[in-house]
Structures are given as structure tokens and as C-alpha cells.
Design a protein around this motif. Structure first.
Motif, PDB file in Angstrom:
ATOM      1  N   ALA A 102       0.709  -0.916  -0.230  1.00 40.45           N
ATOM      2  CA  ALA A 102      -0.053   0.287   0.058  1.00 40.45           C
ATOM      3  C   ALA A 102       0.422   1.324   0.342  1.00 40.45           C
ATOM      4  CB  ALA A 102      -0.832   0.127   1.505  1.00 40.45           C
ATOM      5  N   PHE A 103       0.175   2.322  -0.616  1.00 41.84           N
ATOM      6  CA  PHE A 103       1.471   3.295  -0.996  1.00 41.84           C
ATOM      7  C   PHE A 103       0.910   4.468  -0.081  1.00 41.84           C
ATOM      8  CE2 PHE A 103       3.067   0.226  -3.913  1.00 41.84           C
ATOM      9  CZ  PHE A 103       4.731   0.248  -3.940  1.00 41.84           C
ATOM     10  N   LEU A 104       0.925   5.264   0.515  1.00 40.08           N
ATOM     11  CA  LEU A 104       0.394   6.585   1.212  1.00 40.08           C
ATOM     12  C   LEU A 104       1.132   7.787   1.260  1.00 40.08           C
ATOM     13  CD1 LEU A 104      -0.912   4.044   4.422  1.00 40.08           C
ATOM     14  CD2 LEU A 104      -2.494   4.761   1.966  1.00 40.08           C
ATOM     15  N   SER A 105       0.625   8.321   1.477  1.00 41.58           N
ATOM     16  CA  SER A 105       1.480   9.278   1.780  1.00 41.58           C
ATOM     17  C   SER A 105       0.810  10.599   2.924  1.00 41.58           C
ATOM     18  CB  SER A 105       1.302  10.896   0.243  1.00 41.58           C
ATOM     19  OG  SER A 105       0.406  11.301  -0.079  1.00 41.58           O
ATOM     20  N   THR A 106       1.925  11.455   2.847  1.00 40.63           N
ATOM     21  CA  THR A 106       1.667  12.408   4.843  1.00 40.63           C
ATOM     22  C   THR A 106       0.278  12.932   4.396  1.00 40.63           C
ATOM     23  OG1 THR A 106       3.891  13.879   4.187  1.00 40.63           O
ATOM     24  CG2 THR A 106       3.669  11.712   5.403  1.00 40.63           C
ATOM     25  N   GLY A 107       0.440  13.837   3.236  1.00 38.90           N
ATOM     26  CA  GLY A 107      -0.081  14.387   2.534  1.00 38.90           C
ATOM     27  C   GLY A 107      -0.944  14.127   1.990  1.00 38.90           C
ATOM     28  N   ARG A 116       3.937  -9.569   4.423  1.00 41.02           N
ATOM     29  CA  ARG A 116       3.904  -9.502   3.399  1.00 41.02           C
ATOM     30  C   ARG A 116       3.031  -8.074   3.266  1.00 41.02           C
ATOM     31  NH1 ARG A 116       5.546 -13.458   0.484  1.00 41.02           N
ATOM     32  NH2 ARG A 116       6.283 -14.469   0.769  1.00 41.02           N
ATOM     33  N   THR A 117       2.398  -7.139   4.199  1.00 34.41           N
ATOM     34  CA  THR A 117       1.722  -6.167   4.432  1.00 34.41           C
ATOM     35  C   THR A 117       3.052  -5.034   4.766  1.00 34.41           C
ATOM     36  OG1 THR A 117       0.032  -7.517   5.236  1.00 34.41           O
ATOM     37  CG2 THR A 117      -0.095  -5.695   5.394  1.00 34.41           C
ATOM     38  N   ILE A 118       3.005  -4.484   3.259  1.00 32.22           N
ATOM     39  CA  ILE A 118       4.019  -3.150   2.683  1.00 32.22           C
ATOM     40  C   ILE A 118       3.310  -2.097   3.108  1.00 32.22           C
ATOM     41  CG2 ILE A 118       6.176  -3.169   1.577  1.00 32.22           C
ATOM     42  CD1 ILE A 118       6.534  -5.998   3.725  1.00 32.22           C
ATOM     43  N   VAL A 119       3.422  -1.412   3.985  1.00 33.11           N
ATOM     44  CA  VAL A 119       3.246   0.209   3.693  1.00 33.11           C
ATOM     45  C   VAL A 119       4.425   1.151   3.156  1.00 33.11           C
ATOM     46  CG1 VAL A 119       1.581   1.365   4.201  1.00 33.11           C
ATOM     47  CG2 VAL A 119       0.783  -0.752   5.047  1.00 33.11           C
ATOM     48  N   VAL A 120       4.096   1.870   2.291  1.00 31.12           N
ATOM     49  CA  VAL A 120       5.224   2.977   2.024  1.00 31.12           C
ATOM     50  C   VAL A 120       4.267   4.578   2.135  1.00 31.12           C
ATOM     51  CG1 VAL A 120       6.871   3.437  -0.180  1.00 31.12           C
ATOM     52  CG2 VAL A 120       5.810   1.278   0.034  1.00 31.12           C
ATOM     53  N   ILE A 121       5.148   4.884   3.165  1.00 28.00           N
ATOM     54  CA  ILE A 121       4.822   6.480   3.377  1.00 28.00           C
ATOM     55  C   ILE A 121       5.388   7.633   2.711  1.00 28.00           C
ATOM     56  CG2 ILE A 121       3.969   7.898   5.417  1.00 28.00           C
ATOM     57  CD1 ILE A 121       3.347   5.115   6.457  1.00 28.00           C
ATOM     58  N   THR A 122       5.477   8.119   1.807  1.00 31.84           N
ATOM     59  CA  THR A 122       5.974   9.200   1.098  1.00 31.84           C
ATOM     60  C   THR A 122       5.830  10.485   2.046  1.00 31.84           C
ATOM     61  OG1 THR A 122       5.535   8.395  -0.947  1.00 31.84           O
ATOM     62  CG2 THR A 122       6.680  10.209  -0.830  1.00 31.84           C
ATOM     63  N   GLY A 123       6.626  10.860   2.180  1.00 26.09           N
ATOM     64  CA  GLY A 123       6.739  12.254   3.018  1.00 26.09           C
ATOM     65  C   GLY A 123       7.606  11.967   4.449  1.00 26.09           C
ATOM     66  N   GLU A 124       7.928  13.229   5.364  1.00 24.40           N
ATOM     67  CA  GLU A 124       8.986  13.261   6.166  1.00 24.40           C
ATOM     68  C   GLU A 124       8.354  11.928   7.524  1.00 24.40           C
ATOM     69  OE1 GLU A 124      11.594  15.511   6.910  1.00 24.40           O
ATOM     70  OE2 GLU A 124      11.204  15.270   4.409  1.00 24.40           O
ATOM     71  N   GLU A 125       9.031  11.191   7.450  1.00 30.17           N
ATOM     72  CA  GLU A 125       8.634  10.701   9.328  1.00 30.17           C
ATOM     73  C   GLU A 125       7.841  11.477  10.086  1.00 30.17           C
ATOM     74  OE1 GLU A 125      11.050   7.642  11.902  1.00 30.17           O
ATOM     75  OE2 GLU A 125      11.984   8.260   9.837  1.00 30.17           O
ATOM     76  N   ALA A 126       8.283  12.542  10.914  1.00 28.38           N
ATOM     77  CA  ALA A 126       7.698  13.281  11.409  1.00 28.38           C
ATOM     78  C   ALA A 126       6.218  13.842  11.255  1.00 28.38           C
ATOM     79  CB  ALA A 126       8.702  14.734  11.901  1.00 28.38           C
ATOM     80  N   GLU A 127       6.341  13.754  10.450  1.00 26.90           N
ATOM     81  CA  GLU A 127       4.448  13.968   9.771  1.00 26.90           C
ATOM     82  C   GLU A 127       3.513  12.815  10.002  1.00 26.90           C
ATOM     83  OE1 GLU A 127       5.027  16.415   6.227  1.00 26.90           O
ATOM     84  OE2 GLU A 127       5.751  17.744   7.580  1.00 26.90           O
ATOM     85  N   ALA A 128       4.526  11.579   9.888  1.00 29.29           N
ATOM     86  CA  ALA A 128       3.286  10.267   8.988  1.00 29.29           C
ATOM     87  C   ALA A 128       3.497   9.156  10.764  1.00 29.29           C
ATOM     88  CB  ALA A 128       4.301   9.229   8.922  1.00 29.29           C
ATOM     89  N   GLY A 129       3.924   9.351  11.395  1.00 32.88           N
ATOM     90  CA  GLY A 129       2.898   9.510  13.123  1.00 32.88           C
ATOM     91  C   GLY A 129       1.418   8.601  13.249  1.00 32.88           C
ATOM     92  N   ASP A 130       0.441   9.615  12.326  1.00 33.73           N
ATOM     93  CA  ASP A 130      -0.848   9.241  12.269  1.00 33.73           C
ATOM     94  C   ASP A 130      -1.268   7.582  11.288  1.00 33.73           C
ATOM     95  OD1 ASP A 130      -1.125  11.502  13.872  1.00 33.73           O
ATOM     96  OD2 ASP A 130      -2.399  12.975  12.675  1.00 33.73           O
ATOM     97  N   LEU A 131      -0.446   8.178  10.045  1.00 33.94           N
ATOM     98  CA  LEU A 131      -0.075   6.591   9.438  1.00 33.94           C
ATOM     99  C   LEU A 131       0.405   5.290  10.154  1.00 33.94           C
ATOM    100  CD1 LEU A 131       0.412   9.253   5.873  1.00 33.94           C
ATOM    101  CD2 LEU A 131      -2.280   8.324   7.095  1.00 33.94           C
ATOM    102  N   ILE A 132       1.317   5.645  10.498  1.00 31.87           N
ATOM    103  CA  ILE A 132       2.411   4.564  11.346  1.00 31.87           C
ATOM    104  C   ILE A 132       1.453   4.143  11.893  1.00 31.87           C
ATOM    105  CG2 ILE A 132       4.804   3.752  12.371  1.00 31.87           C
ATOM    106  CD1 ILE A 132       5.532   6.239  10.680  1.00 31.87           C
TER     107      ILE A 132
END
Length: 176
Positions: free
Chosen positions: A76-81, A105-121
Motif C-alpha cells: 500500500a502506498f500512502l503519503s503524508t499530504g 507480507r503487508t508492506i506500507v510505503v509512506i511518502t513524506g517526512e517521518e515526523a509527519e507520518a505518525g498518524d499513519l504509522i
């Protein structure tokens, strides 16, 4: 008095012309929306092999194409914005649980700054391996992701069985 009548007729004619133009614009926008169809194309096409990749996981270790061999996987590809990305998280977790997919086997790729990705992580840490990459990310480019959220489902041979952009593409697949 004649000026008043002429002014009212002129205002009425301008109002009617404005209404006709607005109606034409709305019809045109509806036609464009119908032609556009569903969500935008994003990710590889079904039948394609996934690209060779290696990326560092947020919790340590790494993910790679070789590690996904031999079983189905979801990327799954997500982004912070992305305003739709938080809505995709519960569906992804539900799909992984229904399919018996382990974290690896469930990979999530979050594009953006790690500091902004907390709510997704945070909600994904227990059910997925999370990779955070800056924009534009190498994995997003390798998988031809042009919109987020995008979900890519891969079979045991590393072939894409489904790729779709949107927050809710998985529940229909889980029941299929």
C-alpha cells in the motif's frame, strides 16, 4: 420610464444568458466526469512483474522483492499530504487479517517526512511492515504510483493481480 423598462429588459437578458452559460458548463463538467470513470490509474498493471526493490523498514530490517517470493503480498502506498489515506488504513488492516497475511507480507510505503507520518504509522505498526521515504520516493517511482492511496496485490510469483488507487479497493477483493 422607457429607460427603466429598457434597463430591466437588459438585466433580464443578461441574467438569462448567464443561466444558459452556467447550464452548459455544468453539463460539460458532468460529461467529463462520466468519461473519466473511476479512480485514476496508479501502480503497475495486473499481470506485470513487480520491480526488483530493497528498502529499509522503519522498525529495522529491510523489505525486498526476494523476501516477498513464495506467497501473496499487499503493498500500500500512502503519503503524508493525502486526505484519503487515513481512510484506507482500516481497510488495509481488515484485508490483511482476513487474508491471513503476516506483517512481512503487508508492506506500507509512506511518502513524506517521518515526523509527519505518525498518524499513519501508529495504526499500521502491528499489522504491516512500514517504509517511510521522502518525496518523490524510489519505491513509488519503481511501482509507477501516481496517486495515493494506491494498493498493489501480488501473487506468490511476484506478479501483480490487482492495482488500484482509492481508499476502499480492498473490501470487494477480500470477499471475492
Amino acid at each position: 420610464m422607457a429607460f427603466l423598462v429598457a434597463g430591466l429588459v437588459l438585466v433580464g437578458a443578461i441574467g438569462l444568458l448567464n443561466l444558459l452559460l452556467l447550464t452548459a458548463v455544468v453539463r460539460r463538467l458532468r460529461r467529463i466526469e462520466e468519461q473519466r470513470g473511476g479512480p485514476p490509474e496508479s501502480g503497475p498493471r495486473p499481470g506485470d512483474e513487480i520491480p526488483d526493490f530493497t528498502a529499509a523498514a522503519l522498525a529495522g530490517g529491510s523489505v525486498s522483492r526476494a523476501a516477498l517470493a513464495g506467497g501473496p503480498a499487499v503493498l500500500a502506498f500512502l503519503s503524508t499530504g493525502c486526505p484519503a489515506c487515513p481512510a484506507a488504513i482500516p481497510h488495509l488492516a481488515e484485508y490483511a487479517a482476513a487474508g491471513g497475511l503476516p506483517r512481512e507480507r503487508t508492506i506500507v510505503v509512506i511518502t513524506g517526512e517521518e515526523a509527519e507520518a505518525g498518524d499513519l504509522i501508529e495504526p499500521l505498526a502491528a499489522v504491516a511492515t512500514v517504509v517511510v521515504e521522502p518525496f518523490p520516493g524510489e519505491l513509488s517511482r519503481a511501482f509507477a504510483v501516481s496517486a495515493t492511496p494506491t494498493t498493489v496485490i501480488v501473487d506468490a510469483d511476484g506478479r501483480v493481480t490487482h492495482a488500484e488507487a482509492g481508499a476502499h479497493p480492498l473490501p470487494a477483493l477480500a470477499g471475492a
